[in-house]
Motif scaffolding. Structure first.
Motif, short mmCIF file in Angstrom:
data_model
loop_
_atom_site.label_atom_id
_atom_site.label_comp_id
_atom_site.label_asym_id
_atom_site.label_seq_id
_atom_site.Cartn_x
_atom_site.Cartn_y
_atom_site.Cartn_z
N GLN A 90 0.92 -1.03 0.06
CA GLN A 90 -0.14 -0.11 0.05
C GLN A 90 0.85 1.29 0.00
N PHE A 91 1.92 0.95 0.01
CA PHE A 91 3.08 2.23 0.14
C PHE A 91 4.10 2.17 -1.03
N LEU A 92 3.90 1.59 -2.07
CA LEU A 92 4.56 1.57 -3.14
C LEU A 92 4.93 3.07 -3.56
N GLN A 93 4.05 4.02 -3.78
CA GLN A 93 4.18 5.12 -4.08
C GLN A 93 5.15 6.08 -3.55
N THR A 94 5.13 6.16 -2.18
CA THR A 94 6.01 6.93 -1.58
C THR A 94 6.49 6.07 -0.15
N PRO A 95 7.46 4.94 -0.24
CA PRO A 95 7.76 4.32 0.90
C PRO A 95 8.91 5.00 1.68
#
Length: 205
Positions: free
Chosen positions: A131-136
């Motif tokens: 769920q945090f692939l965009q801004t890990p």
């Protein structure tokens, strides 16, 4: 029940299975007329999945796939854990600092998603992290440094906390933990010296 045949095609690799061996031979012969084929025999490895034949059926796993992943991400020396994630911890996109190379995070999560075909126990953890692939952030890419310090047989200090910098390998993470422990030992040596408790014994880390 009549004859059934199944084909699974991926690029130039094909799996053929059927309850009728003669039908398989006929299909391979037909394909060989139009294409250059190489029959590799009984299926044992396909797209990272290993196949083992038992009397009661088939057993599939991805142990070689896991080994290749550990080699790729330089984590062959990691220790096994009883749980794939920290229990009771709710992740948020606002926690931590963005990591400098998000590609490593994304490629790792993608590889782990494919691993869930056989390792269903990691499905929840992988789903949460995806769920945090965009801004890990560094919270999503966890590395924990921990140490205990003893004076003789008595524990005098300890620490277990998340590292502030994302480690690219397990070895790098362990070096960071070693650096923290060394700093603590040097501080304790100075403290004991000021208290008049000098010792000639070299500390063991």
């Amino acid at each position: 029940m009549g004859s059934i045949i199944f084909l699974l095609v991926y690029v130039d690799d094909i799996i053929i299975t059927s309850n009728n061996p003669k039908l398989i031979e006929q299909l391979i012969g037909t394909l060989a007329v139009q294409f250059a084929l190489k029959d590799l025999g009984q299926l044992w490895y396909f797209l990272g999945i290993q196949v083992h034949y038992l009397e009661s059926g088939l057993l599939i796993n991805q142990s070689k796939y896991v080994d290749d992943l550990l080699q790729k991400f330089q984590m062959t020396d990691v220790k096994p854990m009883s749980s794939p994630s920290v229990q009771g911890r709710k992740l948020s996109k606002n926690d931590g600092q963005p990591i400098s190379n998000a590609y490593i995070y994304r490629s790792t999560i993608g590889a782990l998603q494919y691993l869930t075909h056989t390792q269903t126990d990691i499905t929840y953890a992988v789903n949460q992290l995806s769920q945090f692939l965009q801004t890990p952030t560094n919270v999503h890419w966890k590395s924990v440094a921990a140490y205990c310090t003893f004076v003789r047989n008595n524990i005098v200090s300890w620490s277990s906390k998340k590292q502030m910098v994302v480690a690219r390998s397990n070895t790098e993470s362990e070096y960071r933990a070693l650096a923290h422990a060394t700093s603590e030992v040097l501080w304790l040596q100075q403290l004991l010296s000021e208290m008049g408790l000098k010792t000639n014994a070299r500390p063991t880390i």
